[in-house]
Design an enzyme around this catalytic site. Structure first.
Site, mmCIF file in Angstrom:
data_model
loop_
_atom_site.group_PDB
_atom_site.id
_atom_site.type_symbol
_atom_site.label_atom_id
_atom_site.label_comp_id
_atom_site.label_asym_id
_atom_site.label_seq_id
_atom_site.Cartn_x
_atom_site.Cartn_y
_atom_site.Cartn_z
ATOM 1 N N LYS A 50 33.960 -4.608 14.831
ATOM 2 C CA LYS A 50 34.927 -4.813 13.744
ATOM 3 C C LYS A 50 36.339 -4.872 14.318
ATOM 4 O O LYS A 50 37.143 -5.718 13.934
ATOM 5 C CB LYS A 50 34.819 -3.676 12.710
ATOM 6 N N GLN A 94 33.022 4.661 8.292
ATOM 7 C CA GLN A 94 31.811 4.112 8.914
ATOM 8 C C GLN A 94 30.616 4.994 8.554
ATOM 9 O O GLN A 94 30.615 6.196 8.822
ATOM 10 C CB GLN A 94 32.008 4.039 10.445
ATOM 11 N N ASP A 117 35.693 -1.864 1.936
ATOM 12 C CA ASP A 117 34.226 -1.952 1.965
ATOM 13 C C ASP A 117 33.668 -2.229 0.571
ATOM 14 O O ASP A 117 32.489 -2.538 0.424
ATOM 15 C CB ASP A 117 33.636 -0.636 2.481
#
Ligand code: NAD
Length: 281
Positions: A50, A94, A117
Site C-alpha cells: 500500500k 490494518q 477503508d
C-alpha cells in the site's frame, strides 16, 4: 469455451496513472495513516504494498506500527489525534488485529470523512440507505470496477457472493444489489453451494478456501471473480476457484494473483484522493 481473463493488474496500473496525474495538479499531497499492530507477515506485506503504491501516485503515507502489547486506549488516543490532524486525510487500521483488541470499536472511532477503508458503520449504513457520497470498501469497489471495465452487464443478472465478512462479502452483495443484480449470499453454513453456484450468472468468491469452487459447478458462460488468497498444496498462491477447470466454462474470470488484489490497492488510493478532495472542497 475458454474464458477471457480479466487483468486486474493492467486496470489497476491505468487507474494509478490517472490518479498520479490528478494528484500532480494538487497544491498539497493527500496523506493517509496506517495503523499496524503486532507481527503478521501477510499484514506487513500488504502495508508495504500500500505504501509503495501510494508513493508511486504521489500520496504520502505514515505508518504507526505497534507491538502486540499495544492497548486499546493507546490506539484510541492515536486515532483521536489523527482525526484532529488536518494534514491527515485518511486513516486505515490494518486487519486482523491481535485478539486482545476490539477492532470494531477502533474502526468506529475513525472520523467518517477519513475512513478510507469504508468500514465505519456510518459509511456502510449511508451507502445501504442509497447515499452515494460515501467511502466504499476498496475490495468490493475494485471487483465492481473490474466487472464494469470488462463490459459485464449486471442488471437483472443472478449474482452469488460467497462469504459474508464485513469487509468483502456484505459490501459486495450491497454493491451488486445496487446494480440491480438478484443477489444470493452464501457462507460457511450454506448447505447446497454447488447448486447455488450452478444457478449464478456472476460468482464472486471471498472465502479463503483454496480452489474450493470447481469448474464443473459453474453455469456455462458464468462470470467468475475470485477474491480469495490462499496457498495450494505446493505453497503456490491461489484463489477460491480452481482456475484451470473454471477457465473452460466461464466467460470471464479473474486470476489469483493479478486480479482483485491490485484493484484493492488502486481503490484504496482512489478513496484517499476522494477523502482529500472532500476535506479540501
Ligand atoms: P473472512 O474469514 O472474514 O470471511 C470468510 C467468509 O467465507 C465467511 O463469511 C465464511 O462464512 C465464508 N466461508 C468459509 N468457508 C466457506 C465455505 N466452505 N463455503 C461457503 N462460505 C465459506 O475473510 P475475508 O476477510 O472476507 O477474506 C476472504 C478471502 O479474501 C481471504 O482469502 C482473504 O485473504 C481474501 N481477501 C483478498 C483481498 C484482495 O484484495 N484480493 C481483500 C480482502 C480479502
Amino acid at each position: 469455451m475458454s474464458g477471457k481473463i480479466i487483468d486486474g493488474k493492467a486496470l489497476a496500473a491505468e487507474i494509478k496513472k490517472d490518479l498520479k496525474e490528478k494528484i500532480g495538479d494538487l497544491k498539497t499531497k493527500p496523506k493517509f495513516a496506517i495503523v499496524l499492530v503486532g507481527r503478521n507477515e501477510a499484514s506487513e506485506i500488504y502495508v508495504k504494498n500500500k505504501q509503495k503504491a501510494a508513493l508511486e501516485v504521489g500520496i504520502e503515507s505514515v505508518l504507526y506500527a505497534f507491538d502486540e502489547k499495544a492497548t486499546q486506549k493507546e490506539l484510541e488516543n492515536l486515532i483521536e489525534k489523527l482525526n484532529k490532524d488536518c494534514s491527515v486525510n485518511g486513516i486505515l487500521i490494518q486487519l486482523p488485529l491481535p485478539e486482545s483488541l476490539d477492532g470494531q470499536a477502533l474502526i468506529e472511532k475513525i472520523d467518517v470523512q477519513k475512513d478510507v477503508d469504508g468500514f465505519c458503520p456510518l459509511n456502510i449504513g449511508r451507502f445501504e440507505c442509497g447515499c452515494r457520497n460515501t467511502l466504499v470498501a476498496a475490495t468490493p469497489k475494485g471487483v465492481l470496477r473490474l466487472l464494469e471495465n470488462a463490459g459485464v452487464k449486471l442488471e437483472g443478472k443472478s449474482a452469488l457472493v460467497i462469504g459474508r465478512s464485513n469487509i468483502v462479502g456484505k459490501p459486495m452483495a450491497m454493491l451488486l444489489l445496487e446494480k440491480n443484480c438478484t443477489v444470493t449470499v452464501a457462507h460457511s453454513a450454506t448447505q447446497n453451494l454447488p447448486e447455488l453456484v450452478r444457478q449464478a450468472d456472476i460468482v464472486v468468491s471471498a472465502t479463503g478456501r483454496a480452489k474450493m469452487i470447481k469448474g464443473s459447478w459453474l453455469k456455462k458462460g458464468a462470470v467468475v471473480v475470485d477474491v480469495g488468497i490462499s496457498r495450494d498444496g505446493n505453497g503456490k498462491i491461489c484463489g477460491d476457484v480452481d482456475f484451470e477447470s473454471a477457465l473452460d466454462v466461464a466467460s470471464y474470470i479473474t486470476p489469483v494473483p493479478g486480479g482483485v488484489g491490485p484493484m484493492t490497492i488502486a481503490m484504496l488510493l482512489e478513496n484517499v484522493l476522494e477523502a482529500y478532495l472532500k476535506q479540501n472542497a
